[in-house]
Design an enzyme around this catalytic site. Structure first.
Site, PDB file in Angstrom:
ATOM      1  N   GLY A  63       0.828  -1.196   0.000  1.00  0.00           N
ATOM      2  CA  GLY A  63       0.000   0.000   0.000  1.00  0.00           C
ATOM      3  C   GLY A  63       0.861   1.243   0.000  1.00  0.00           C
ATOM      4  O   GLY A  63       2.043   1.204   0.363  1.00  0.00           O
ATOM      5  N   CYS A  64       0.277   2.341  -0.431  1.00  0.00           N
ATOM      6  CA  CYS A  64       1.055   3.580  -0.544  1.00  0.00           C
ATOM      7  C   CYS A  64       1.490   4.093   0.828  1.00  0.00           C
ATOM      8  O   CYS A  64       2.643   4.469   1.025  1.00  0.00           O
ATOM      9  CB  CYS A  64       0.279   4.624  -1.324  1.00  0.00           C
ATOM     10  SG  CYS A  64      -1.405   4.916  -0.743  1.00  0.00           S
ATOM     11  N   TYR A  65       0.553   4.113   1.783  1.00  0.00           N
ATOM     12  CA  TYR A  65       0.932   4.570   3.129  1.00  0.00           C
ATOM     13  C   TYR A  65       1.971   3.640   3.766  1.00  0.00           C
ATOM     14  O   TYR A  65       2.970   4.127   4.319  1.00  0.00           O
ATOM     15  CB  TYR A  65      -0.293   4.655   4.028  1.00  0.00           C
ATOM     16  CG  TYR A  65      -1.208   5.841   3.792  1.00  0.00           C
ATOM     17  CD1 TYR A  65      -0.740   7.146   3.896  1.00  0.00           C
ATOM     18  CD2 TYR A  65      -2.550   5.663   3.519  1.00  0.00           C
ATOM     19  CE1 TYR A  65      -1.597   8.238   3.720  1.00  0.00           C
ATOM     20  CE2 TYR A  65      -3.413   6.732   3.341  1.00  0.00           C
ATOM     21  CZ  TYR A  65      -2.937   8.023   3.444  1.00  0.00           C
ATOM     22  OH  TYR A  65      -3.774   9.084   3.273  1.00  0.00           O
ATOM     23  N   ALA A  90       5.429   4.483   2.482  1.00  0.00           N
ATOM     24  CA  ALA A  90       6.023   5.701   3.039  1.00  0.00           C
ATOM     25  C   ALA A  90       6.385   5.527   4.507  1.00  0.00           C
ATOM     26  O   ALA A  90       7.466   5.936   4.958  1.00  0.00           O
ATOM     27  CB  ALA A  90       5.051   6.872   2.871  1.00  0.00           C
TER      28      ALA A  90
END
EC number: 1.2.1.38
Lengths: 342, 342, 342, 342
Positions: C145-147, C150
């Site tokens: 996932g993107c979160y 990061a």
């Protein structure tokens, strides 16, 4: 004693802006609020910025709900206002924020909207010659479109002064709220931010005949309008860049004088000092119109530019201003010329 | 009879917002407007959204110009307020929108600002326990910082209720107007739009000791604050995401009850219905604070989030609210809880 | 010879970004493009920025269409990938850009997604300890996932170095493309621009268990994660502000050293020079991750912040990077660390 | 073997974009980077998106530093290029991204720039009739202005086809990077976001004579240009809305045919399918030009609209494209028609 006002279409952007203004209006008490698919919901879930009304529940838009108010505002999809208005008495002030009653020409209506023409009501742009008188005491008001408001106020003094040829060329940039709360892909934040794009190019935008109607009336002859609307990456605001060939012999002084004369006594229109140009941020949330004009001698054109908030002066503020006039109140009641900036 | 108010620092964003609010305040008449490098200019060239004041000329900030007003607002760079305030009589209400008189600890001031501490004035966040009483009748007010306003109102009920451990972790996003009108490359539109970035990370932001002061006072013990401010691509607004470990045994009901109790009678703070979360757009241009809180059972933390307009409740609106209290007016006079949205 | 790649879900934002990257990849030839409701349309109408593919027509997502490619990328709503993957041979590299195969815990999957767990595939975040080896030669990849991308890259070095307590507190701001092309009112440009707002607060966001999985694996003990995602007014980018209490005795030098060690040889992760902080604009359109870390001695916390492009390193770039590794190509092939700024 | 390229003015937006493109150019090696006030700084502090060059130190712009390269790009304030170019040998390709050598008329230069005319170099807009041939083998190139690029490509086919009267009316919206990195109040993010505003209205913009020069050359007669530039709340992009009266008898088919003919073989210009209109987001970061044209029969005007990225095709991409032509490379080398969207 406060007048009671109902709002049909309270869950959209126009309805929300109207409620924001009415909450600040000393002579109005907010009555019934209605919606279509959002009926039954609390306003707080749909218009979270209107805290004083957060617990109000939206009703369905029916004659019973709208009955018994002094003023009824209609913020409905076009084509629906006539049926609702017919159910309301002639003594009720009906303010239509939609398009249904703006055009005088049934043919224009049918060509641009594809349905039967509902009629023509007094036009709620009191700064136009003759418009204010028609609004006084009226019980029906057609609120102008947002683009025609910006464009007509930018250009009409040039036509009133006989300074411009009857061929107007207009490019306007609008914030996205002008497209309403419709769920369309091109209105998603991801697509809007960082992007400018045109739409309805080549004469197809429904506001075009309204501009032609306004400018032609002032000019006393048919004015053609080439209108290119663009979508700008901002929530609110219209910047209308308008021009027309100057009548031979027109001087910069004559242009300036025509605009000074047109707006000397208008509380909401400010002709800016020479050298300063409008910005939409300056009129955000206000009913003000900022206007500037110049003569481009090399190109032989008058360039007139206006900035408005499309939801305020362009829709809900214009509606309240016209309501004030119709009811005999000071036209500025409940309205401001002060923008929220930066 | 209207009170006269002077504004020192009228060309900046805080000064402009203050003037916007004072123009709508029924009990205030706007007097002298001063500036530093912009002295001599018309306000219309600097604050084009304030049409009613467009022709006012900015004076230099001198004691003579500021004398003779009932209220003097100072929107000056930090370090300058004390000298100006000393020249004004004790019967003049001086409202400092800068940082100079916010901190009680001279050591904290010196560490974060690197200059001598000017003193401590009654703190203009009336929602904090005890703060309102100190403001009543006062002739000196220190307006809180924008971040401490948002953070203190998000978190203090948890500390007042004895529900949170004394270690707060905060990330806040601010619109760019919080940085003022300073001409710095990272504040250019080209760099701001489309970008989120942190600054002052690791305890260095000057608002940190102010948050610690507020939360520790409520908690009755020293509270540490880990504060990460970020710059968001929007002109206005602060969203403060705050959390602290919940004291063992804390229930979601107890958390909710603590916030309901804290804000039951506060006209400007709205604890949102469960399940709805604040958005900065909802408070744009308004003095409202929207707050929501949740207990994250898995992580054992209370999460409290607030949204304010940094220029309104975070600066100029907070100043007017505190002025109202100091002068014995209703605290809501001239202020609104209605945002300009979308 | 170029590998053929099919993309299922080519009309969404993730699919569009993947195509942008594949067009620049020297070893890949773009094969079938499929969609669901948009099948039958030309790509030019949906992804107007991908000019070289403008005339490609989207097919329906069927096994027949996807068959015969070397690589198949799935950009589908969660829950749909397993059925599609089963139809593809074991020798086809299937890269799932959705959530279906990310979690190891079936219980977590069921709790957060409410359906049966499809399984676990090698995890496409090669910078995590052990992840790269699992990707090499694999024919199934679960793109993170993107979160979690990061957050994991911001925090894992602190846990790998034994420097952080197992309670992470995270606030992240995401551009709106992270929510996909879904037609929801809160994603309209009018509502997004000028606004910051949180969502999924209090542990409810589906990316939370993925972060816990990643950080716990590195820490060697269960790490709790308090995660607050916020929606920022920008199309792209994630700024993850992460912190955890420092283990007693931790020094700033030790923190710096842990991050330098973690990222010394990673081509896509840049630990910034001390004193400089990441901005999402700097990584726009690139596969780079910009990271900075600090020790807040007063609060006793390690603050780590990362910036990524949610669509590139956070989704499609991560997918390509992992594909490269699985296929034995240099992991940087077709990817860039250069952002499009300003 | 790679050609070495120096960039004078590497710390601005144009210089940064050029470096982004040159980093992806297979035939160029980046040599000296110079700046004025930023000399001595590392590029990473000024252009944080250019990670591969982060540790390069900017030199002062001197003949010695620029000597010894195959190509020298000048991204300097206007008026400075001639002196630098004189110091470089005739065999060095000098690409001036400033205005100094664009105009053929010394009188125009003096009127709009107020200094002595430096001369005229081959004009780097290869899509214009005759321009490509002049660039081939040249060792001096004048890169066009961003607005003239967008406007000329939108309108020249209408003039080449003899379809438009010689009076063009243009409104263009530009992202803020078009104004460069100058520290001016109206370019602050707080003032730019949420606002549209015009500037240089009435013929005063310096790009006007360049448009006149281009369109008149194609038309074979003097064309007047009424040009209204506006500043849009986005970092990049130009949307040029252009129109001219159609020559009597002009048909929509003839208009379409003229544009199809003009752009049939141009790799960077895409005439969109009928009914679709350009958006700046679609060309972000790319060298593509998206064009659409319509005939407004009611108003009797041809409406042509183009979208470019002002920093890419409008400046640095145009520079690289022209460099490629001058050096005998394929004009598309190192350039892309793929935008970064959303």
């Amino acid at each position: 004693m406060a007048l009671s006002a109902a709002v049909a279409g309270a869950s959209g952007y126009a309805g929300g802006e109207l409620l924001r203004l009415l909450l600040a209006h000393p002579g109005v008490e907010i009555g019934a609020l209605t919606a279509n698919s959002n009926a039954g919901q609390r306003l707080g879930a749909l218009q979270p910025h209107l805290l004083p009304l957060a617990d109000r529940v939206l009703a369905a838009t029916t004659p019973d709900v709208l009955a018994g108010h002094d003023v009824v505002f209609l913020a409905l999809p076009h084509g629906q206002s006539a049926a609702v208005a017919e159910q309301l008495g002639d003594d009720v002030l009906v303010v239509d924020m939609g398009a249904d009653f703006r055009l005088r020409s049934a043919a224009d209506w049918e060509r641009f909207y594809g349905s039967a023409h509902a009629g023509t009501w007094p036009y709620g742009l009191p700064e136009l010659p003759g418009a204010r008188a028609a609004l006084e005491g009226s019980r029906r008001i057609a609120v102008p479109g947002c683009y025609p408001t910006a464009v007509s106020l930018a250009l009409f003094p040039a036509y009133a002064g006989g300074l411009a040829e009857p061929e107007a060329v207009i490019t306007a940039a609008s914030g996205t709220s002008g497209a309403g709360r419709a769920l369309k892909p091109h209105l998603l934040g991801s697509e809007v931010m960082g992007s400018m794009s045109p739409y309805g190019v080549g004469g197809g935008h429904r506001h075009t005949p309204e501009m032609i109607q306004n400018l032609s009336a002032v000019a006393g002859e048919p004015v053609t309008v080439s209108f290119t609307p663009t979508l700008a990456p901002m929530p609110r605001g219209i910047l209308a860049s308008c021009s027309a060939k100057a009548v031979p012999g027109t001087t910069a002084e004559a242009v300036r004088a025509a605009y000074e004369k047109a707006y000397a006594d208008e509380p909401f229109v400010r002709l800016l000092p020479e050298g300063r140009w409008p910005a939409t941020a300056s009129v955000q949330g206000s009913n003000a119109v900022q206007v500037q004009v110049a003569l481009d001698a090399a190109a032989g054109r008058i360039i007139a530019i206006s900035a408005i908030d499309n939801l305020t002066k362009g829709t809900a503020g214009g509606a309240v201003q016209s309501m004030n006039i119709a009811l005999g109140l000071d036209q500025t009641t409940g309205l401001s010329t002060i923008g929220v900036a930066p």
